[in-house]
Write an enzyme that holds these catalytic residues in place. Sequence first.
Site, mmCIF file in Angstrom:
data_model
loop_
_atom_site.group_PDB
_atom_site.id
_atom_site.type_symbol
_atom_site.label_atom_id
_atom_site.label_comp_id
_atom_site.label_asym_id
_atom_site.label_seq_id
_atom_site.Cartn_x
_atom_site.Cartn_y
_atom_site.Cartn_z
ATOM 1 N N ALA A 227 -91.191 -111.820 2.075
ATOM 2 C CA ALA A 227 -91.918 -111.411 3.271
ATOM 3 C C ALA A 227 -92.344 -109.955 3.198
ATOM 4 O O ALA A 227 -93.359 -109.575 3.769
ATOM 5 C CB ALA A 227 -91.050 -111.636 4.502
ATOM 6 N N ASP A 337 -75.051 -110.597 4.528
ATOM 7 C CA ASP A 337 -75.584 -111.603 3.605
ATOM 8 C C ASP A 337 -74.929 -111.477 2.236
ATOM 9 O O ASP A 337 -75.608 -111.514 1.208
ATOM 10 C CB ASP A 337 -77.104 -111.462 3.502
ATOM 11 C CG ASP A 337 -77.787 -112.776 3.114
ATOM 12 O OD1 ASP A 337 -77.100 -113.822 3.104
ATOM 13 O OD2 ASP A 337 -78.992 -112.757 2.819
#
Length: 491
Positions: A227, A337
């Site tokens: 992205a 993450d």
Amino acid sequence: MMSIFKRRTRPRDDAPSAVAVISEPTNVNHDIHVSINAHGELEGLPSAWLRQIGTQITRDEQVNNPLAVKQAVKYYNYSIKKQEKGEIKHIITEPLIDEETKEIDKYMNSKDAHKSKDGNLDDEGNEEPIYANTLNRPESVPVIPPKNPPTNLKKAPKIPQLDCLTIDDTCELRHKTSSEDSSDDDFLRRRSRLTDEDYIRELKKLCNPGDPNDFYIRSNRDLGTGAMGVVYAATDLQTGLPVAIKDIDMTKQQRKELLLSEIAIMKNFRHKNLVNFLDAFVMYDDHLWVVMELLDGGPLTDVVTETVMKEGQIAAVCHEVLQAIDYLHSRGTIHRDIKSDNVLLGMDGTVKVTDFGFCANVVGNEQRETMVGTPYWMAPEVVTRQKYGKKVDIWSLGIMIVEMLDGEPPYLREPPLRALYLITANGRPKIVRWGQLSQNLQDFIDKCLQVDVDQRATAKQLLKHEFLTGRSELRTLTPLIKAAKKILHKA
């Protein structure tokens, strides 16, 4: 749905003039109240959500744990909506977690919650438009600018430190400039009083004013596309070491204030177990080049999927990753993450954590990135929002240990929504090889995978755990790295 959401009929022309005309309601909340009917079915959820649940969560599971179903589908759809808006991943702090929790609750009662990406149907069965701005959309690949004539610059000028903006200040800045609807860029601009030109000007103050071609040779080897842009391999002309250059098209970034604050933060992060920020340049075409360290051994994922790790090697990796986690936590940052994809290896066995901010992800691997915040390594409290803080990274480390043992995390073969439900409903996953593990490793995993956050260990506590005293030397990882590269034809 209550009748208040239906369009009101206009009063008749012959109605008494004394009767006031009631306008349509504004800022309506589509309140969602979940219950179980006599047939054991969930009621009160948007029909679009019920379609998702019906394909992934059994009737018995819905009856036995309706709250876990609601929490999983709520977080899943919020994450998908956030992904569709193309919002970038940024450095996570505890104040931002509170802000995100409020956004999730607001989303739950919004009109958007009654729409679903699955089938593109709203509650009444009408087709909804497909969102174009997704993580999978193709990114434009800008051509590398031609090398300028030689300059008098012999070494890269030191990037000026942003003395007036500390880490705490940037977190506060980000908190103040975020609106209730983060997609409302006009609101952000009015509030911050900065135009795109202002952002570029401020960004240039943080970046190297020189020509990147004087310092780095960028190859055409694409390390990944996401992205935020395209990541390329490059070589530092001064040291000869490999680096990664992330090419970010700033014209496509809605929240440009994040670029400013994140680079200011990243410049102040320096640790041997982090993939460190090296340099940044603002290019002629409003592209931002962020230069990061690049490790030639590749991601830990290759090793865990293609080789068998011994407990001593697992301990070695955990020791290095925990040092990175402890450093981030000491700076008020949560990674959120931790997984093998975000642990990079050097050919000498060096272990570094990446992807703790938008400009830190130097290896694009979105094959397992099906939603914002990969669900398979996710702590239960991320979904339930209970006592959500730094210890989510410790849970993820525990799941990564399972990954190093079994080659993949629990539930990887399940769809993301079902994985979220199982994590929320079951808590700690079963470990197939549990009986074959040493007592020290069992205890280490126990302290990572405590559903009760208060009982879960901190990074500092785990760094003193006896399991880590038996760790192998990092160079013992080298044969595994070479074997994985050979199997995957990455040599």
